[in-house]
Design an enzyme around this catalytic site. Structure first.
Site, short mmCIF file in Angstrom:
data_model
loop_
_atom_site.label_atom_id
_atom_site.label_comp_id
_atom_site.label_asym_id
_atom_site.label_seq_id
_atom_site.Cartn_x
_atom_site.Cartn_y
_atom_site.Cartn_z
N ASN A 6 -29.99 -1.54 3.93
CA ASN A 6 -30.34 -2.91 4.30
C ASN A 6 -31.75 -2.87 4.89
OD1 ASN A 6 -30.57 -5.46 5.36
ND2 ASN A 6 -28.97 -5.18 6.94
N LYS A 8 -33.61 -5.27 5.65
CA LYS A 8 -33.87 -6.40 6.57
C LYS A 8 -35.22 -7.04 6.24
CE LYS A 8 -30.78 -4.30 9.88
NZ LYS A 8 -30.35 -4.15 11.26
N HIS A 92 -23.79 -10.68 8.10
CA HIS A 92 -24.39 -9.68 8.97
C HIS A 92 -24.50 -10.25 10.39
CE1 HIS A 92 -27.29 -6.95 10.77
NE2 HIS A 92 -26.96 -6.09 9.82
N GLU A 94 -26.77 -10.22 12.47
CA GLU A 94 -28.04 -10.92 12.74
C GLU A 94 -28.00 -12.34 12.19
OE1 GLU A 94 -30.55 -7.86 11.11
OE2 GLU A 94 -29.97 -6.54 12.75
N GLU A 164 -19.71 -3.01 11.62
CA GLU A 164 -20.97 -2.77 12.32
C GLU A 164 -20.85 -3.28 13.75
OE1 GLU A 164 -24.39 -2.35 9.26
OE2 GLU A 164 -24.29 -4.43 9.92
N GLY A 170 -29.42 -0.87 15.38
CA GLY A 170 -30.82 -0.75 15.75
C GLY A 170 -31.05 -0.27 17.17
N SER A 210 -26.94 2.38 13.48
CA SER A 210 -27.65 3.60 13.84
C SER A 210 -27.15 4.85 13.12
CB SER A 210 -27.64 3.81 15.36
OG SER A 210 -28.32 2.73 16.00
P1 PGA Z 1 -29.34 0.18 11.81
O1 PGA Z 1 -28.86 -1.21 11.11
O2 PGA Z 1 -28.94 1.29 10.87
O3 PGA Z 1 -30.82 0.03 11.94
O4 PGA Z 1 -28.63 0.27 13.11
C1 PGA Z 1 -27.65 -1.30 10.40
C2 PGA Z 1 -27.45 -2.71 9.90
O5 PGA Z 1 -27.73 -3.65 10.64
O6 PGA Z 1 -27.00 -2.93 8.75
#
Ligand code: PGA
Length: 248
Positions: A6, A8, A92, A94, A164, A170, A210
């Site tokens: 992803n 983003k 997601h 976000e 997640e 992140g 992460s």
């Molecule tokens: P990250 O994001 O690996 O940077 O923690 C995962 C995601 O949000 O899909």
């Protein structure tokens, strides 16, 4: 196993093309692992050209729930199909947090994606406060039933779930393998209640939050972890390729 990247809101057209090419070179042969790249909308077409003859699939990061019409700035499921998308990330955290996406809206997006033969990667996960309050299972169950109630899935390959935990996205903080396994097993139990036993057994459940080259193996080793949804580490071809190898 599925490993999805992803990206983003990172990369422009030129850097997306380069990253896709570097990833294709770095993973070479992923064996039985399904690799999915989810670049920003404007780079989907370019990335689809780069991966045309590679064992890599294309996914989008979002989709609108209507198939066309007066929705300025939005992207529809048939548009995604037309540039070669096979997968789409839906719900997601976000999107839930910054764009107020509700379980109801996510449910409509899932229905629309499925009707255009896009495979949803449905994201679920609790916040830190919810985990501290011992409410993580209640939250994840609500997200799953909100998104999947009355949805007809004909084949377990048509749906992917990504667990997640919001506190791990992140942040450099990863769920322990035990925490991931426990929630993945719980998600399977929920899928059994909401869908049916055979779908619950066979649906792929990815872990996200992460995931890095040095923790991927211990996460993927767990019985109910069927791969990963990778954010930050998917922007570095070598790191992403190492994670794909861990899934092999
Ligand atoms: P990250 O994001 O690996 O940077 O923690 C995962 C995601 O949000 O899909």
């Amino acid at each position: 196993m599925i490993v999805a990247g992803n990206w983003k809101m990172n990369t422009d057209l030129v850097t997306a093309r380069t990253l896709a090419r570097d990833i294709v070179d770095a993973i070479a042969d992923p064996g039985r692992v399904t690799v999915v790249l989810c670049p920003p909308f404007i780079s989907l077409h370019a990335v689809s050209e780069v991966i045309r003859n590679a064992p890599v699939d294309l996914g989008a990061q979002n989709v609108h729930h209507e198939e066309s019409g007066a929705f300025t700035g939005e992207i529809s499921a048939p548009m995604l199909r037309s540039v070669g998308c096979r997968y789409v990330i839906i719900g997601h955290s976000e999107r839930r947090q910054y764009f107020q996406e509700s379980d109801e809206l996510i449910h409509r997006k899932i229905q629309t994606a499925l009707s255009y033969e896009l495979r949803p990667i449905l994201c679920v996960g609790e916040t830190l406060d919810e985990r501290k309050a011992g409410r993580e299972e209640e939250v994840v169950r609500r997200q799953l039933s909100g998104a999947l109630q009355d949805v007809v899935i004909r084949d377990p390959d048509h749906l992917v779930i990504a667990y997640e935990p919001v506190w791990a996205i992140g942040t450099g903080e990863t769920a322990t393998p035990e925490q991931a396994q426990a929630m993945h097993a719980f998600i399977r139990k929920c899928l059994d209640d909401i869908l049916d036993a055979s779908l619950a057994r066979a649906t792929k459940i990815l872990y996200g939050g992460s995931v890095k080259p040095d923790n991927a193996s211990e996460l993927f080793e767990n019985e109910d972890v069927d791969g990963g949804l990778i954010g930050g580490a998917s922007l570095k071809a070598a790191d992403f390729a190492t994670i794909v190898r861990a899934a092999q």
